[in-house]
Design a protein around this motif. Structure first.
Motif, short mmCIF file in Angstrom:
data_model
loop_
_atom_site.label_atom_id
_atom_site.label_comp_id
_atom_site.label_asym_id
_atom_site.label_seq_id
_atom_site.Cartn_x
_atom_site.Cartn_y
_atom_site.Cartn_z
N ALA A 193 -74.45 -36.14 31.85
CA ALA A 193 -75.90 -36.34 31.74
C ALA A 193 -76.53 -35.36 30.75
O ALA A 193 -77.55 -35.65 30.12
CB ALA A 193 -76.55 -36.19 33.12
N SER A 194 -75.91 -34.19 30.59
CA SER A 194 -76.46 -33.16 29.71
C SER A 194 -76.13 -33.39 28.24
O SER A 194 -76.67 -32.71 27.36
CB SER A 194 -75.92 -31.79 30.13
OG SER A 194 -74.50 -31.78 30.10
N VAL A 237 -72.08 -42.40 33.28
CA VAL A 237 -72.55 -41.01 33.35
C VAL A 237 -72.16 -40.42 34.69
O VAL A 237 -72.47 -40.99 35.76
CB VAL A 237 -74.07 -40.93 33.17
CG1 VAL A 237 -74.51 -39.47 33.10
CG2 VAL A 237 -74.50 -41.69 31.91
N ASP A 252 -71.27 -36.61 37.13
CA ASP A 252 -71.52 -35.18 37.23
C ASP A 252 -70.20 -34.43 37.28
O ASP A 252 -69.13 -35.02 37.07
CB ASP A 252 -72.41 -34.86 38.45
CG ASP A 252 -71.74 -35.23 39.76
OD1 ASP A 252 -70.50 -35.48 39.78
OD2 ASP A 252 -72.44 -35.28 40.80
N LYS A 280 -81.37 -36.56 25.40
CA LYS A 280 -80.31 -36.38 26.40
C LYS A 280 -79.90 -37.74 26.97
O LYS A 280 -80.72 -38.66 27.08
CB LYS A 280 -80.82 -35.49 27.54
CG LYS A 280 -81.22 -34.09 27.13
CD LYS A 280 -79.99 -33.23 26.90
CE LYS A 280 -80.41 -31.77 26.67
NZ LYS A 280 -79.24 -30.91 26.39
N SER A 292 -79.28 -38.29 29.98
CA SER A 292 -80.00 -38.43 31.24
C SER A 292 -81.37 -39.11 31.05
O SER A 292 -81.90 -39.73 31.97
CB SER A 292 -80.21 -37.07 31.90
OG SER A 292 -80.92 -36.20 31.04
N THR A 324 -80.21 -45.66 36.25
CA THR A 324 -79.66 -45.10 37.50
C THR A 324 -79.45 -46.17 38.58
O THR A 324 -78.80 -45.91 39.58
CB THR A 324 -80.60 -44.01 38.05
OG1 THR A 324 -81.92 -44.55 38.18
CG2 THR A 324 -80.65 -42.82 37.10
#
Length: 447
Positions: free
Chosen positions: A144-145, A170, A172, A194, A196, A201
């Motif tokens: 996400a970054s 995406v 984590d 980004k 994100s 979602t």
């Protein structure tokens, strides 16, 4: 692919014109090459397969029949096997290995790279009918970054070995699925944005242990090209692409058709299945139907006095049984298909039953009018016409009730609803229609 192209390919190989054959192969689509190989004799097919560039050979191999795949693996060298198995996408490798005899599997895995072998063994652990068994682990995952620029750099470095790069996933640090981002969204975004900020979602996903039959309806409903697969902790472990989902749907539909036609399912093409195996797939159901006719025979025997008193009743037995069986099968096929497409659920049982009852009333009424007039004209006996027509009306209502409810009952008890089509419904409707017929005849005709 045209027949001329296939013949040209055969001629080039037969005449040992390897340069011309290689040029022809390089200009052809991989699906057409696979089709051409299937039409060649086995020696020519191996010679042609060996002419292909290494990167193309694996792609063609994935489209070949299991029989041809086995022949190729048994005919080529270990280095050639290594090149193919390591270039195959993992899901294609698993599909191939699942169908092969132990000797072939052992040789293939022995020549696979360690990383490829580990992935194959990982997927082979999932139940055969689960989503996990058909997923691929070759997908693009992003952080996400990441900026859009970083995402593109990562895709360029790793995308060549991925099954699809149109949708990226995406995750984590613990590999939990956070969202998805399409290549289109990345292309239209600013380089400094980004991931994100542009990812979606609200993700449609499947669990590794879900039944693979549930995939195709989801792909169709949400217009997906690929679907992420997560484990019980929502960690991303793979994806399923649309072509694999619809391959499953085709296989399951074929299996349902075979079961509904009173045959055991076969995974092999008709012309490549032995006569012995085809006979074996059919004889069980034929025996079952033959023996189940004992019930119908017992019903007829129990009303032997009625048949002796009024032999004309016998003439209408085939019509009643055939009409009832057809009425029941009509309902069953529609309900089975509706459940397969997720259009009908178990909770809809009352709505389905009420709808089929109303359909039966309309269909039965039309049949009764025609049948009553037919018997009256041919036999000139209003009592017989009334008895047979009323029996037909009740039979149609009963048959459509049985045909609609039995498949849903099978689904409730975790059985394949297709089993409740021709074999079971025909047997049940035949026996019940006879009971209805003779009892109504007793009441109306008074014998």
């Amino acid at each position: 692919m045209s027949k001329e192209t296939i013949e040209l390919e055969k001629d080039h190989t037969h005449d040992k014109d390897f340069i011309a054959s290689k040029q022809l192969i390089e200009s052809m689509n991989i699906v057409d090459i696979a089709a051409a190989l299937e039409l060649m004799n086995k020696v020519t097919a191996i010679e042609t397969f060996r002419m292909m560039p290494k990167n193309k050979a694996a792609d063609v191999f994935a489209y070949l029949s299991r029989e041809m795949q086995q022949h190729i693996v048994e005919s080529i060298t270990n280095p050639e096997i290594k090149s193919i198995i390591n270039d195959l996408f993992v899901d294609d490798a698993v599909d191939f290995i699942e169908e092969m005899p132990a000797s072939v599997v052992k040789r293939v895995l022995a020549n696979a790279a360690k990383s490829q072998r580990e992935l194959i063994n990982q997927l082979l652990k999932y139940p055969r009918d689960s989503v996990g068994s058909i997923m691929t682990v070759e997908f693009v995952d992003l952080k996400a970054s990441h900026t859009v620029a970083q995402a593109f750099d990562y895709i360029r470095k790793t995308g060549v070995d991925k099954e699809t790069i149109y949708t990226c996933y995406v995750i984590d640090s613990s590999r939990k699925l956070l969202g998805i981002v399409s290549a289109r969204a990345l292309l239209l975004a600013e380089q400094t944005q980004k991931v994100s900020e542009i990812m979606k979602t609200s993700v449609i996903s499947a669990n590794t242990m879900d039944d693979k039959e549930t995939l195709a309806p989801k792909f169709s409903k949400y217009d997906l090209l690929a679907m992420p697969v997560v484990d019980n902790e929502q960690r991303l472990v793979g994806i399923v692409t649309v072509d694999d989902a619809f391959d499953v749907q085709e296989q399951e539909a074929t299996e349902d058709f075979e079961i509904m036609a009173a045959m055991s399912p076969s995974e092999e093409p008709y012309l490549k299945t032995s006569i012995r195996k085809l006979a074996k797939n059919r004889v069980f159901w034929l025996l079952l139907l033959m023996l189940s006719a004992t019930f119908s025979g017992a019903v007829i025997s129990s009303f032997e006095d009625a048949l002796t008193a009024l032999p004309v009743l016998v003439a209408f037995i085939p019509m009643l049984m055939n009409t009832g069986g057809c009425a029941g099968s009509q309902s069953a096929v529609l309900i089975i298909r509706g459940m397969a497409l997720s259009e009908i659920k178990i909770s809809d049982i009352l709505a389905v039953w009420w709808k089929e009852i109303r359909i039966a009333v309309l269909c039965g009424a039309a049949l009764v009018v025609v049948n009553f007039l037919r018997i009256l004209i041919m036999n000139n006996d209003i009592i017989v016409a009334l008895t047979v027509s009323l029996s037909l009306y009740v039979t149609v209502i009963m048959a459509k009730t049985v045909g609609s409810l039995l498949p849903m009952a099978a689904k409730q008890f975790r059985m394949d609803p297709a089993i409740m089509a021709a074999p079971v419904i025909t047997t049940a409707v035949d026996a019940i229609s006879l009971i209805i017929y003779f009892n109504l005849a007793k009441i109306i005709m008074g014998f």
